[in-house]
Design a protein around this motif. Structure first.
Motif, PDB file in Angstrom:
ATOM      1  N   MET A   1     -12.442 -33.621  27.411  1.00  0.00           N
ATOM      2  CA  MET A   1     -13.655 -34.373  27.740  1.00  0.00           C
ATOM      3  C   MET A   1     -13.899 -34.393  29.253  1.00  0.00           C
ATOM      4  O   MET A   1     -12.963 -34.396  30.035  1.00  0.00           O
ATOM      5  CB  MET A   1     -13.536 -35.807  27.235  1.00  0.00           C
ATOM      6  N   LYS A  26     -24.060 -36.093  26.240  1.00  0.00           N
ATOM      7  CA  LYS A  26     -23.583 -35.282  25.126  1.00  0.00           C
ATOM      8  C   LYS A  26     -23.718 -33.791  25.409  1.00  0.00           C
ATOM      9  O   LYS A  26     -22.775 -33.016  25.194  1.00  0.00           O
ATOM     10  CB  LYS A  26     -24.359 -35.640  23.857  1.00  0.00           C
ATOM     11  N   SER A  29     -21.435 -32.644  28.338  1.00  0.00           N
ATOM     12  CA  SER A  29     -19.997 -32.688  28.038  1.00  0.00           C
ATOM     13  C   SER A  29     -19.496 -31.342  27.500  1.00  0.00           C
ATOM     14  O   SER A  29     -18.317 -31.002  27.655  1.00  0.00           O
ATOM     15  CB  SER A  29     -19.703 -33.782  27.001  1.00  0.00           C
ATOM     16  N   LYS A  30     -20.405 -30.605  26.868  1.00  0.00           N
ATOM     17  CA  LYS A  30     -20.064 -29.272  26.370  1.00  0.00           C
ATOM     18  C   LYS A  30     -21.347 -28.446  26.303  1.00  0.00           C
ATOM     19  O   LYS A  30     -21.901 -28.198  25.232  1.00  0.00           O
ATOM     20  CB  LYS A  30     -19.422 -29.376  24.989  1.00  0.00           C
TER      21      LYS A  30
END
Length: 237
Positions: A1, A26, A29-30
């Motif tokens: 994370m 969200k 984060s990736k």
């Protein structure tokens, strides 16, 4: 994370230059490739930064489908930002499209926002198209210290080489000075010798003259004695 503070920095940096796509925690984060493509495209549209970097077909995310195409697209953007800030970023396209090292992806996006805030930079685009790469990694890069060490070693090597040249030059000058000194001594000796030879020659000639005069006088005396003896003999007769 990814740490919330890192995402906040990304939101602050990009939020100053673009309004979309949404910079949500969200997504950041990736970040998926399509999302990154949208961010880069909006940066170009809003600020002009990276204008001309991509081919027409690359500007449509649907055309950038396979892995190699995605890597090439991201590598261009990363290199351009790296050249703009003067450092090689730690973000790697292969890791980005695999959904890994999101913290380094966020670092790239933060620098992208900072560079875009300064406006268009056609020079950076030209350098990327020529194949130029940033020279060193950023603070989070693993090889930053190694690069500094190599530069330090190169500088030490240069200093040692310079010192060696100076020593050689000093020795060469010293040898040259000694040789010139020898030449002066040799020249002086030859000069004295050439002066002494005429003096000896004059002395020898003077001796010969004195000998010649002595011999002449001796011959005259002998002749006088003979004449005197001859006269006395005649008188007796």
């Amino acid at each position: 994370m990814v740490d919330a503070a890192v995402i906040k920095k990304t939101q602050d940096s990009l939020g100053k230059v673009i309004k979309k796509p949404p910079l949500t925690e969200k997504l950041l984060s990736k970040p998926p490739f399509r999302y990154l493509h949208d961010i880069i495209s909006e940066v170009i549209k809003s600020t002009g930064f990276l204008e001309g970097l991509f081919e027409d077909h690359e500007k449509v995310s649907a055309n950038v489908k396979d892995k190699d195409q995605k890597i090439l697209f991201l590598q261009k953007a990363i290199d351009a930002v790296g050249l703009a800030i003067g450092a090689q970023l730690a973000a790697r396209p292969s890791k980005i499209i695999a959904g890994q090292e999101a913290d380094k992806t966020n670092e790239f996006l933060q620098y992208l926002g900072r560079c875009a805030a300064k406006g268009a930079d056609n020079e950076v685009v030209k350098r990327v198209k020529k194949g130029e790469k940033p020279g060193k990694k950023s603070e989070s890069g693993k090889d930053g210290n190694k690069t500094k060490e190599r530069r330090s070693k190169d500088k030490d090597g240069d200093r040692k080489a310079k010192a060696s040249k100076e020593r050689d030059s000093s020795k060469s000058k010293e040898r040259g000075s000694k040789e010139r000194s020898k030449e002066r001594v040799s020249g002086s000796s030859k000069e004295r010798g050439s002066k002494e030879r005429p003096e000896r020659s004059r002395r020898d000639r003077a001796k010969d003259d004195r000998k010649g005069k002595a011999q002449s006088k001796s011959s005259e005396k002998v002749a006088e004695k003979k004449d005197s003896s001859e006269e006395r003999r005649k008188e007796k007769e």
